[in-house]
Design a protein around this motif. Structure first.
Motif: not given
Length: 382
Positions: A214-224
């Motif tokens: 349901q939420t992005l991982s901290p690593e995936a949030m870097f894309v934004g």
């Protein structure tokens, strides 16, 4: 360094003149100009993070940063929409159900917007076959050019209320033009409004269901983070090119014996300081992209490693602002004239580099906590 998709970068370069020619209109109309959207779509840059199997480009983060920086030279607002669209499509694969993912990828060149800002009056009610939602979601970049939107809704459970992500066709929503900002005005970051809209079960990522996170991982949030910073680096480069032309031309420092700024040793030094800052910002950002590109899928970084990467990006954001101030010093007050693109670059950078991902004092506080083992960190996104 990871590979660069040169064909995509060349396609991006060819769109810059169209974006620049429509940048003032984009800002005035509070949404990317149709000609700019068409140019980006023709170059297939709305499909940057769409898998090749779905007709997309499947670009890595290094390529994403380079392309968004290129687009930012022409129009930071349009580049911002392209970047957030890429980040949203990347996140959809982690947050939405398979059926909803298929809907997002059905047209790889479509614009996909999202908002994480949920008003207190947003609600969802379970009904046979799905949910009915109502609410308002602010700062949905690309809202007026998107065909699909992803928004969070509070969904009651047996004991409490959790957040579900839902996919909604843009045709089922209305847009309130609430984003009237000093910078990045053309991003169409307006408010999405739903009034008793039915969303079928296969478009709802239920918080109590097995399946995608349901939420992005901290690593995936870097894309934004990369997707919002790269257009600002492009804006700094665009401003640098404008001032370089003025310096090399007949522009002279006011009330001096110099016939042009380039004849002044300190004028040249001032420009090289701006040059160094913009180049440093790009190097830092590409380095972060390369680190993340090299991270094996599913692997997690330590919180200290993530903090270090965030600080690199925050420093790059500050360097963009510093470069812009130096360039304005060199150009002079005429750079603030409404018909001068320099002032638009300045305002866009001032706004875009203050995205919450780059909050410098929180990152500095957390880095100090990690350095002296005063945990936990205060950032929920770290």
């Amino acid at each position: 360094m990871t590979g660069m998709n040169d064909a995509l970068l060349d396609a991006a370069r060819k769109t810059v003149s169209t974006l620049a020619a429509n940048a003032a209109r984009t800002e005035r109309d509070l949404t990317p100009a149709p000609e700019s959207v068409a140019a980006v779509r023709a170059a297939q840059l709305f499909a940057l993070t769409v898998p090749r199997a779905a007709g997309g480009q499947e670009a890595n983060l290094h390529t994403l940063v380079a392309i968004l920086a290129e687009l930012g030279k022409g129009c930071p607002s349009t580049a911002w929409v392209v970047g957030l669209n890429a980040a949203n499509k990347s996140g959809a694969r982690l947050m939405l159900s398979p059926a909803a993912q298929d809907a997002v990828l059905a047209d790889p060149d479509a614009v996909f917007c999202a908002s994480n800002v949920m008003s207190r009056d947003s609600n969802a009610v379970r009904v046979p076959g799905g949910v009915r939602i109502s609410g308002r979601w602010a700062m949905a970049s690309g809202s007026e050019v998107a065909s699909l939107a992803m928004v969070p809704v509070p969904l009651p459970t047996d004991t409490t209320s959790a957040v579900a992500m839902v996919l909604v066709p843009a045709s089922d929503l209305t847009v309130e033009r609430t984003w009237r900002a000093a910078g990045l005005a053309g991003t169409s970051s307006h408010t999405l409004v739903a009034k008793d809209v039915f969303v079928p079960n296969h478009f709802v990522a239920y918080p109590d269901a097995d399946g995608p996170a349901q939420t992005l991982s901290p690593e995936a949030m870097f894309v934004g983070g990369l997707a919002t910073l790269a257009p600002m680096i492009g804006a700094a480069h665009g401003a640098r090119d404008l001032v370089a032309d003025a310096i090399a031309g007949g522009r002279a420092p006011y009330m001096t014996t110099y016939t042009r700024i380039a004849d002044s040793p300190l004028g040249r030094y001032w420009f090289t300081e701006a040059l160094q800052r913009t180049d440093s910002a790009m190097r830092r950002t590409l380095w972060v992209a390369d680190v993340l590109d090299a991270l094996p899928q599913g692997d997690e970084m330590s919180v200290t490693e993530r903090a270090q990467l965030r600080i690199e990006l925050t420093t790059a954001a500050r360097e963009c602002r510093e470069a812009m101030e130096l360039l304005l010093d060199l150009h002079g007050a005429s750079g603030f004239a409404e018909d001068n693109p320099l002032q638009r670059f300045w305002r866009d950078i001032a706004v875009g580099t203050r995205h919450p991902f780059f909050t410098p004092y929180i990152l500095a506080e957390d880095y100090g906590r990690l350095t002296f083992d005063v945990t936990p960190t205060v950032s929920l996104a770290l």
